[in-house]
Design a protein around this motif. Sequence first.
Motif, PDB file in Angstrom:
ATOM      1  N   TYR A  82     -27.488  34.570 -11.563  1.00 43.28           N
ATOM      2  CA  TYR A  82     -27.729  33.956 -12.871  1.00 43.28           C
ATOM      3  C   TYR A  82     -26.397  33.490 -13.443  1.00 43.28           C
ATOM      4  CZ  TYR A  82     -32.198  36.239 -12.359  1.00 43.28           C
ATOM      5  OH  TYR A  82     -33.420  36.640 -11.876  1.00 43.28           O
ATOM      6  N   ILE A  83     -26.373  32.256 -13.915  1.00 49.01           N
ATOM      7  CA  ILE A  83     -25.170  31.690 -14.516  1.00 49.01           C
ATOM      8  C   ILE A  83     -25.383  31.641 -16.020  1.00 49.01           C
ATOM      9  CG2 ILE A  83     -23.572  29.743 -14.597  1.00 49.01           C
ATOM     10  CD1 ILE A  83     -24.688  28.919 -11.810  1.00 49.01           C
ATOM     11  N   ARG A  84     -24.594  32.433 -16.751  1.00 49.21           N
ATOM     12  CA  ARG A  84     -24.718  32.493 -18.211  1.00 49.21           C
ATOM     13  C   ARG A  84     -23.737  31.522 -18.860  1.00 49.21           C
ATOM     14  NH1 ARG A  84     -25.379  38.978 -19.256  1.00 49.21           N
ATOM     15  NH2 ARG A  84     -27.502  39.077 -18.422  1.00 49.21           N
ATOM     16  N   ASN A  85     -24.185  30.884 -19.917  1.00 55.19           N
ATOM     17  CA  ASN A  85     -23.447  29.858 -20.654  1.00 55.19           C
ATOM     18  C   ASN A  85     -23.257  28.599 -19.807  1.00 55.19           C
ATOM     19  OD1 ASN A  85     -22.278  28.797 -23.000  1.00 55.19           O
ATOM     20  ND2 ASN A  85     -20.232  29.299 -22.284  1.00 55.19           N
ATOM     21  N   PHE A  86     -24.246  28.310 -18.982  1.00 52.46           N
ATOM     22  CA  PHE A  86     -24.214  27.123 -18.144  1.00 52.46           C
ATOM     23  C   PHE A  86     -24.081  25.884 -19.018  1.00 52.46           C
ATOM     24  CE2 PHE A  86     -26.088  23.669 -15.714  1.00 52.46           C
ATOM     25  CZ  PHE A  86     -25.475  23.834 -14.487  1.00 52.46           C
ATOM     26  N   TYR A  87     -23.262  24.941 -18.584  1.00 49.78           N
ATOM     27  CA  TYR A  87     -23.052  23.661 -19.273  1.00 49.78           C
ATOM     28  C   TYR A  87     -22.417  23.864 -20.652  1.00 49.78           C
ATOM     29  CZ  TYR A  87     -24.373  18.727 -20.292  1.00 49.78           C
ATOM     30  OH  TYR A  87     -24.383  17.376 -20.586  1.00 49.78           O
ATOM     31  N   SER A 106     -32.170   9.033 -25.464  1.00 53.23           N
ATOM     32  CA  SER A 106     -31.346   8.024 -24.802  1.00 53.23           C
ATOM     33  C   SER A 106     -31.731   7.839 -23.336  1.00 53.23           C
ATOM     34  CB  SER A 106     -29.865   8.396 -24.891  1.00 53.23           C
ATOM     35  OG  SER A 106     -29.595   9.527 -24.083  1.00 53.23           O
ATOM     36  N   GLY A 107     -32.316   8.857 -22.725  1.00 52.81           N
ATOM     37  CA  GLY A 107     -32.689   8.781 -21.322  1.00 52.81           C
ATOM     38  C   GLY A 107     -31.524   8.972 -20.368  1.00 52.81           C
ATOM     39  N   LEU A 108     -30.332   9.279 -20.897  1.00 54.85           N
ATOM     40  CA  LEU A 108     -29.163   9.485 -20.044  1.00 54.85           C
ATOM     41  C   LEU A 108     -29.242  10.827 -19.314  1.00 54.85           C
ATOM     42  CD1 LEU A 108     -26.193   8.280 -22.275  1.00 54.85           C
ATOM     43  CD2 LEU A 108     -27.130   7.157 -20.247  1.00 54.85           C
ATOM     44  N   VAL A 109     -28.780  10.819 -18.087  1.00 52.44           N
ATOM     45  CA  VAL A 109     -28.629  12.041 -17.317  1.00 52.44           C
ATOM     46  C   VAL A 109     -27.139  12.267 -17.131  1.00 52.44           C
ATOM     47  CG1 VAL A 109     -29.095  13.188 -15.124  1.00 52.44           C
ATOM     48  CG2 VAL A 109     -30.824  11.679 -16.129  1.00 52.44           C
ATOM     49  N   ASP A 110     -26.667  13.450 -17.488  1.00 51.71           N
ATOM     50  CA  ASP A 110     -25.251  13.775 -17.369  1.00 51.71           C
ATOM     51  C   ASP A 110     -24.981  14.321 -15.972  1.00 51.71           C
ATOM     52  OD1 ASP A 110     -22.617  14.147 -17.990  1.00 51.71           O
ATOM     53  OD2 ASP A 110     -22.952  15.797 -19.399  1.00 51.71           O
ATOM     54  N   PHE A 111     -24.134  13.639 -15.209  1.00 52.08           N
ATOM     55  CA  PHE A 111     -23.737  14.085 -13.880  1.00 52.08           C
ATOM     56  C   PHE A 111     -22.367  14.729 -13.993  1.00 52.08           C
ATOM     57  CE2 PHE A 111     -26.774  10.698 -13.113  1.00 52.08           C
ATOM     58  CZ  PHE A 111     -27.629  11.306 -12.197  1.00 52.08           C
ATOM     59  N   CYS A 112     -22.273  15.991 -13.579  1.00 52.66           N
ATOM     60  CA  CYS A 112     -21.054  16.766 -13.788  1.00 52.66           C
ATOM     61  C   CYS A 112     -20.495  17.304 -12.474  1.00 52.66           C
ATOM     62  CB  CYS A 112     -21.324  17.952 -14.700  1.00 52.66           C
ATOM     63  SG  CYS A 112     -21.878  17.469 -16.348  1.00 52.66           S
ATOM     64  N   ASN A 113     -19.171  17.312 -12.390  1.00 50.54           N
ATOM     65  CA  ASN A 113     -18.420  17.980 -11.317  1.00 50.54           C
ATOM     66  C   ASN A 113     -17.590  19.046 -11.987  1.00 50.54           C
ATOM     67  OD1 ASN A 113     -19.204  16.292  -9.033  1.00 50.54           O
ATOM     68  ND2 ASN A 113     -18.141  14.697 -10.157  1.00 50.54           N
ATOM     69  N   ILE A 137     -32.231  20.754 -15.325  1.00 52.63           N
ATOM     70  CA  ILE A 137     -30.984  21.082 -14.645  1.00 52.63           C
ATOM     71  C   ILE A 137     -31.251  21.266 -13.162  1.00 52.63           C
ATOM     72  CG2 ILE A 137     -29.158  22.824 -14.469  1.00 52.63           C
ATOM     73  CD1 ILE A 137     -29.841  23.480 -17.472  1.00 52.63           C
ATOM     74  N   GLN A 138     -30.343  20.714 -12.335  1.00 56.72           N
ATOM     75  CA  GLN A 138     -30.385  20.954 -10.888  1.00 56.72           C
ATOM     76  C   GLN A 138     -29.032  20.615 -10.291  1.00 56.72           C
ATOM     77  OE1 GLN A 138     -33.375  18.489  -9.075  1.00 56.72           O
ATOM     78  NE2 GLN A 138     -32.798  16.717 -10.281  1.00 56.72           N
ATOM     79  N   GLY A 139     -28.706  21.263  -9.161  1.00 57.74           N
ATOM     80  CA  GLY A 139     -27.427  20.963  -8.541  1.00 57.74           C
ATOM     81  C   GLY A 139     -27.123  21.820  -7.333  1.00 57.74           C
ATOM     82  N   LEU A 146     -15.687  12.701 -19.700  1.00 61.81           N
ATOM     83  CA  LEU A 146     -15.207  13.721 -20.629  1.00 61.81           C
ATOM     84  C   LEU A 146     -14.955  15.022 -19.876  1.00 61.81           C
ATOM     85  CD1 LEU A 146     -14.810  14.425 -23.689  1.00 61.81           C
ATOM     86  CD2 LEU A 146     -17.194  15.148 -23.667  1.00 61.81           C
ATOM     87  N   LEU A 147     -13.815  15.674 -20.138  1.00 60.37           N
ATOM     88  CA  LEU A 147     -13.496  16.977 -19.573  1.00 60.37           C
ATOM     89  C   LEU A 147     -13.737  18.036 -20.641  1.00 60.37           C
ATOM     90  CD1 LEU A 147     -12.328  18.536 -17.117  1.00 60.37           C
ATOM     91  CD2 LEU A 147     -10.102  18.361 -18.255  1.00 60.37           C
ATOM     92  N   THR A 148     -14.529  19.046 -20.293  1.00 62.78           N
ATOM     93  CA  THR A 148     -14.856  20.128 -21.214  1.00 62.78           C
ATOM     94  C   THR A 148     -14.453  21.454 -20.581  1.00 62.78           C
ATOM     95  OG1 THR A 148     -16.771  18.857 -21.961  1.00 62.78           O
ATOM     96  CG2 THR A 148     -16.717  21.173 -22.565  1.00 62.78           C
ATOM     97  N   LYS A 149     -13.948  22.374 -21.414  1.00 67.09           N
ATOM     98  CA  LYS A 149     -13.557  23.702 -20.929  1.00 67.09           C
ATOM     99  C   LYS A 149     -14.346  24.763 -21.688  1.00 67.09           C
ATOM    100  CE  LYS A 149      -8.933  22.235 -19.664  1.00 67.09           C
ATOM    101  NZ  LYS A 149      -7.498  22.508 -19.732  1.00 67.09           N
ATOM    102  N   TYR A 150     -14.815  25.754 -20.946  1.00 65.04           N
ATOM    103  CA  TYR A 150     -15.541  26.873 -21.534  1.00 65.04           C
ATOM    104  C   TYR A 150     -15.567  28.016 -20.525  1.00 65.04           C
ATOM    105  CZ  TYR A 150     -19.343  24.642 -18.881  1.00 65.04           C
ATOM    106  OH  TYR A 150     -20.095  24.051 -17.910  1.00 65.04           O
ATOM    107  N   ASN A 151     -16.213  29.113 -20.831  1.00 63.15           N
ATOM    108  CA  ASN A 151     -16.293  30.278 -19.949  1.00 63.15           C
ATOM    109  C   ASN A 151     -17.733  30.535 -19.539  1.00 63.15           C
ATOM    110  OD1 ASN A 151     -13.488  30.983 -20.127  1.00 63.15           O
ATOM    111  ND2 ASN A 151     -13.901  31.742 -22.182  1.00 63.15           N
ATOM    112  N   VAL A 152     -17.905  31.065 -18.319  1.00 70.01           N
ATOM    113  CA  VAL A 152     -19.223  31.479 -17.851  1.00 70.01           C
ATOM    114  C   VAL A 152     -19.109  32.833 -17.170  1.00 70.01           C
ATOM    115  CG1 VAL A 152     -20.056  29.118 -17.462  1.00 70.01           C
ATOM    116  CG2 VAL A 152     -19.094  30.410 -15.564  1.00 70.01           C
TER     117      VAL A 152
END
Length: 123
Positions: A54-59, A110-117, A86-88, A34-40
């Motif tokens: 500090y990263i605001r509005n992360f994820y 669910s136990g899922l971990v979301d891996f994001c680029n 969260i880590q990266g 899934l591709l998501t768009k937002y601002n940080v």
Amino acid sequence: MSSCDVWVVEVPYDSRDNFTGRFSVEEYSETYDLLTKYNVRILKDGDPHSSVVYIRNFYGIDVEVFAEVYGDRLTIPRQVIDGYVIQGTGRIDYGDVVLSYSVEDRLDNSGLVDFCNTVYFRR
């Protein structure tokens, strides 16, 4: 005759300046395809000797994470915020910020971990 004194004041270089600002984000979730768009917004810690930003509005979920900057590299140490683990890592790439990270929602069973680029494009 008069003389002039020339004073050269060197401002210390702060590599965090390469990461600060407002960004438009394109986040690709490998887990959900899934591709998501937002601002940080990325801000420096107030201590001039700190490596923290500090990263605001992360994820895109209105949380703030901290990261440590070393030259053109950024590390998001493992942290738990509002039930998210969260880590990266990231880097500067031609003025944009490129991040890879994982987000685990501990409130979701669910136990899922979301891996994001993700790419943060400077606004």
